[in-house]
Design an enzyme around this catalytic site. Structure first.
Site, PDB file in Angstrom:
ATOM      1  N   SER A 144     -99.733  20.563  -1.576  1.00  0.00           N
ATOM      2  CA  SER A 144     -99.929  20.229  -0.157  1.00  0.00           C
ATOM      3  C   SER A 144     -99.060  21.113   0.742  1.00  0.00           C
ATOM      4  CB  SER A 144     -99.660  18.744   0.108  1.00  0.00           C
ATOM      5  OG  SER A 144     -98.308  18.420  -0.053  1.00  0.00           O
ATOM      6  N   MET A 159     -92.036  23.567 -10.415  1.00  0.00           N
ATOM      7  CA  MET A 159     -91.139  22.727 -11.198  1.00  0.00           C
ATOM      8  C   MET A 159     -90.459  23.477 -12.343  1.00  0.00           C
ATOM      9  SD  MET A 159     -91.372  20.116  -9.397  1.00  0.00           S
ATOM     10  CE  MET A 159     -90.430  18.926 -10.355  1.00  0.00           C
ATOM     11  N   ARG A 160     -90.082  24.721 -12.094  1.00  0.00           N
ATOM     12  CA  ARG A 160     -89.303  25.482 -13.075  1.00  0.00           C
ATOM     13  C   ARG A 160     -88.037  25.975 -12.392  1.00  0.00           C
ATOM     14  NH1 ARG A 160     -90.666  24.066 -17.635  1.00  0.00           N
ATOM     15  NH2 ARG A 160     -89.618  25.871 -18.516  1.00  0.00           N
ATOM     16  N   ASN A 165     -87.203  27.690  -0.932  1.00  0.00           N
ATOM     17  CA  ASN A 165     -87.611  26.439  -1.573  1.00  0.00           C
ATOM     18  C   ASN A 165     -87.689  25.330  -0.544  1.00  0.00           C
ATOM     19  OD1 ASN A 165     -88.133  24.645  -3.816  1.00  0.00           O
ATOM     20  ND2 ASN A 165     -86.020  23.908  -3.645  1.00  0.00           N
ATOM     21  N   HIS A 209     -87.332  21.224  -0.372  1.00  0.00           N
ATOM     22  CA  HIS A 209     -86.788  20.140  -1.207  1.00  0.00           C
ATOM     23  C   HIS A 209     -86.826  18.823  -0.421  1.00  0.00           C
ATOM     24  CE1 HIS A 209     -84.372  18.280  -4.312  1.00  0.00           C
ATOM     25  NE2 HIS A 209     -83.704  17.697  -3.342  1.00  0.00           N
ATOM     26  N   ASP A 256     -80.507  30.120  -4.595  1.00  0.00           N
ATOM     27  CA  ASP A 256     -79.466  30.890  -5.282  1.00  0.00           C
ATOM     28  C   ASP A 256     -79.457  30.450  -6.753  1.00  0.00           C
ATOM     29  OD1 ASP A 256     -78.153  28.482  -5.381  1.00  0.00           O
ATOM     30  OD2 ASP A 256     -76.525  29.068  -4.028  1.00  0.00           O
ATOM     31  N   ASP A 316     -80.951  23.663  -6.143  1.00  0.00           N
ATOM     32  CA  ASP A 316     -81.023  23.161  -4.760  1.00  0.00           C
ATOM     33  C   ASP A 316     -79.698  23.354  -4.010  1.00  0.00           C
ATOM     34  OD1 ASP A 316     -83.687  22.300  -5.259  1.00  0.00           O
ATOM     35  OD2 ASP A 316     -82.916  20.485  -6.195  1.00  0.00           O
ATOM     36  N   GLU A 323     -92.099  18.040   5.647  1.00  0.00           N
ATOM     37  CA  GLU A 323     -92.075  19.306   4.886  1.00  0.00           C
ATOM     38  C   GLU A 323     -93.183  20.228   5.378  1.00  0.00           C
ATOM     39  OE1 GLU A 323     -91.899  18.948   0.553  1.00  0.00           O
ATOM     40  OE2 GLU A 323     -91.181  16.899   0.765  1.00  0.00           O
TER      41      GLU A 323
HETATM   42  C1  GRF Z   1     -92.623  18.412  -2.405  1.00  0.00           C
HETATM   43  O1  GRF Z   1     -92.085  17.145  -2.115  1.00  0.00           O
HETATM   44  C2  GRF Z   1     -91.527  19.440  -2.500  1.00  0.00           C
HETATM   45  O2  GRF Z   1     -90.468  19.205  -1.623  1.00  0.00           O
HETATM   46  C3  GRF Z   1     -91.056  19.271  -3.910  1.00  0.00           C
HETATM   47  O3  GRF Z   1     -92.228  19.036  -4.646  1.00  0.00           O
HETATM   48  C4  GRF Z   1     -93.223  18.458  -3.806  1.00  0.00           C
HETATM   49  C5  GRF Z   1     -94.427  19.333  -3.875  1.00  0.00           C
HETATM   50  O4  GRF Z   1     -95.537  18.769  -3.250  1.00  0.00           O
HETATM   51  N1  GRF Z   1     -90.300  20.416  -4.331  1.00  0.00           N
HETATM   52  P1  GRF Z   1     -96.842  19.649  -3.045  1.00  0.00           P
HETATM   53  O5  GRF Z   1     -97.255  20.199  -4.399  1.00  0.00           O
HETATM   54  O6  GRF Z   1     -96.519  20.748  -2.067  1.00  0.00           O
HETATM   55  O7  GRF Z   1     -97.871  18.684  -2.514  1.00  0.00           O
END
Ligand code: GRF
Length: 210
Positions: free
Chosen positions: A16, A93-94, A110, A112, A144, A148, A177
């Site tokens: 998203s 997620m890596r 990033n 977060h 870095d 996070d 976000e």
């Molecule tokens: C978001 O909450 C982002 O902050 C975190 O993972 C989620 C990703 O959501 N790192 P999406 O795949 O962008 O919907």
């Protein structure tokens, strides 16, 4: 499209935040182009969003590499070959290594879902909810070597309401976000973001007024 900031967006899930970037580009709120979307997960929803927008997609399966650095080297090759200037981790997620960070110094961003430095790592919204904070939020930062920990570009706060649960809080943070990430990328596209070293060796971001 010459002159437009070339983005490489890395996703592992729904995408998203990628969609928010694609929408901002389409609506000309973001002077950038998404040169490629890369995922370590073949079925990631973000890949479908990219295809719908006519953006090239590449799957690089981390399980096919001996270690994180070898995986990152494969990512760098894909990104460099497409002229990527800024790498966006949008639900990627890596953990990344010096191989990616060295190839794009201070150019890996990033998003977060917490007000860092509170609640780094995974399940940040649940961590915040369980802790009982009254203000939660999200952070866009440069990456870095830590998890996070990099210099903060921007943050947005959301109130935790009576009656919230983890999911309602997660969605309220996510909506912020989607606003914050494209806005910060536009600052970078305008060349307004610089990084300076401050006392103690910690880098700090300066955002010039437009
Ligand atoms: C978001 O909450 C982002 O902050 C975190 O993972 C989620 C990703 O959501 N790192 P999406 O795949 O962008 O919907």
């Amino acid at each position: 499209m010459a002159g437009m900031l070339a983005l490489g967006v890395l996703v592992s899930g729904t995408g998203s935040n990628l969609q928010a970037i694609l929408d901002a580009v389409a609506e000309k709120r973001l002077d950038a182009r998404v040169a490629v979307v890369v995922s370590n997960v073949a079925g990631a929803g973000g890949l479908e969003r990219a295809r719908t927008a006519g953006v090239e997609t590449v799957v690089v399966d981390h399980k096919a590499y001996a270690d994180r650095r070898a995986f990152d080297a494969a990512l760098v090759e894909v990104l460099r070959a497409r002229g990527v200037e800024v790498v966006v981790l949008a639900g990627f997620m890596r953990l990344v290594t010096d191989v990616l960070l060295g190839a794009f110094p201070m150019r890996v961003v990033n998003v977060h879902p917490s007000l860092l430095p509170a609640f780094p790592g995974v399940h940040s919204q649940k961590q915040a909810f369980d802790y009982g904070v009254r203000v939660a939020g999200c952070t866009v930062h440069l990456v870095d070597g830590g998890t996070d920990t990099g210099p903060i570009l921007a943050q947005a706060a959301v109130a935790v309401e009576e009656g919230d649960d983890e999911e309602s809080l997660r969605l309220r943070i996510l909506a912020r976000e989607h606003e914050l990430l494209p806005r910060v990328l536009q600052w970078m596209a305008e060349g307004r973001v610089t990084v300076e070293a401050v006392a103690g060796g910690r880098a700090r971001v300066r955002v010039r007024a437009s």
